[in-house]
Design a protein around this motif. Structure first.
Motif, PDB file in Angstrom:
ATOM      1  N   ARG A   2       0.858  -1.192   0.000  1.00 42.13           N
ATOM      2  CA  ARG A   2       0.000   0.000   0.000  1.00 42.13           C
ATOM      3  C   ARG A   2       0.891   1.236   0.000  1.00 42.13           C
ATOM      4  N   SER A 201     -10.531  -6.331  -1.322  1.00 42.90           N
ATOM      5  CA  SER A 201      -9.897  -5.022  -1.107  1.00 42.90           C
ATOM      6  C   SER A 201      -9.233  -4.893   0.258  1.00 42.90           C
ATOM      7  N   GLY A 204      -5.574  -4.167   0.235  1.00 46.05           N
ATOM      8  CA  GLY A 204      -5.125  -3.052  -0.589  1.00 46.05           C
ATOM      9  C   GLY A 204      -5.692  -1.693  -0.209  1.00 46.05           C
TER      10      GLY A 204
END
Ligand code: PGA
Length: 248
Positions: A2, A201, A204
């Motif tokens: 990230r 998700s 991330g």
């Protein structure tokens, strides 16, 4: 995996000339700062000056709010396509000041988030509990309600574009930052919510911390595994101060 996002929320501060002066000083200080993405969200009237000043620099510009209709008879409002055309990459949605003073609800956050995504803007969606909610042990319930109400109806593809900002209301503009541990707990809880609703998700999604972030507390916050950047109010108004946060 990230990439941190360091975002400045200027709130209702600065004129176009002051915006230009800020970037003249700020851009050289972050020229080599490729470890993170940088975003500045000035008042609407400064977007043109900010877009011109940052052109080609990699520093992004964002709005602080939007209205969900693309156009229409909505005096005083600004739409997502207008922000996009003015050079915005992102938009802050559901800031606690909008919730407290301007009637923002989870329902309007959801509508605004969808409108931003439809226009190709990255929504930076704010959640966070008030002091009495924290003191009465409701922090997680509030975060869950805001998460579900604001973001729960997105498709996984839509959610993949979203940035979440955790901003405990008691820490905003008060000089009272959440300790890195308090922030880390909330971030962990929010990532679990993401894992439950949008499993693809969870790893991330970027979750920013906001609330009295300063050059002297950013390092401790960024050391927490689930804190992926900061949404900075007061300390983003001054070039040297925001650059030292960016370059923590
Ligand atoms: P602050 O504001 O850094 O001045 O506390 C943060 C925010 O409201 O986004």
């Amino acid at each position: 995996m990230r990439k941190p996002l360091m975002a400045g929320n200027w709130k209702m501060f600065k004129t176009p000339a002051e915006t230009q002066a800020f970037f003249e000083k700020f851009l050289p200080l972050v020229e080599k700062s490729t470890h993170c993405e940088i975003l500045i969200c000035p008042p609407f009237v400064n977007l043109a000056a900010a877009a011109a000043a940052t052109a080609g620099s990699g520093v992004g510009v964002g709005g602080q709010n939007l209205y969900w209709a693309p156009e229409g008879a909505f005096t005083g409002e600004i739409s997502a396509p207008m922000l996009k055309a003015a050079g915005c990459r992102s938009v802050i949605i559901g800031h606690s000041e909008r919730r407290q003073f301007f009637g923002e609800t989870d329902e309007t956050v959801a509508k605004k988030t969808k409108a931003a995504l439809a226009a190709g803007l990255q929504p930076v969606v704010c959640v966070g509990e008030m002091l009495d909610e924290r003191e009465s042990g409701q922090t997680n319930a509030v975060l869950e309600r805001q998460f579900r109400g604001g973001l729960g109806s997105l498709t996984p593809q839509e959610f993949a574009q979203v940035v979440i900002a955790y901003e405990p209301v008691w820490a905003i503009g008060t000089g009272r930052t959440a300790t890195p541990e308090i922030a880390a707990d909330a971030h962990k809880f929010l990532r679990e919510q993401v894992r439950g609703s949008f499993p693809d998700s969870a790893a991330g999604v970027r979750i920013l911390y906001g609330g009295s972030v300063k050059p002297d507390n950013i390092k401790g916050l960024m050391a927490q595994p689930d804190i992926d950047g900061a949404l900075v109010g007061g300390a983003s108004l001054e070039a040297i101060s925001f650059a030292s946060i960016v370059n923590f």
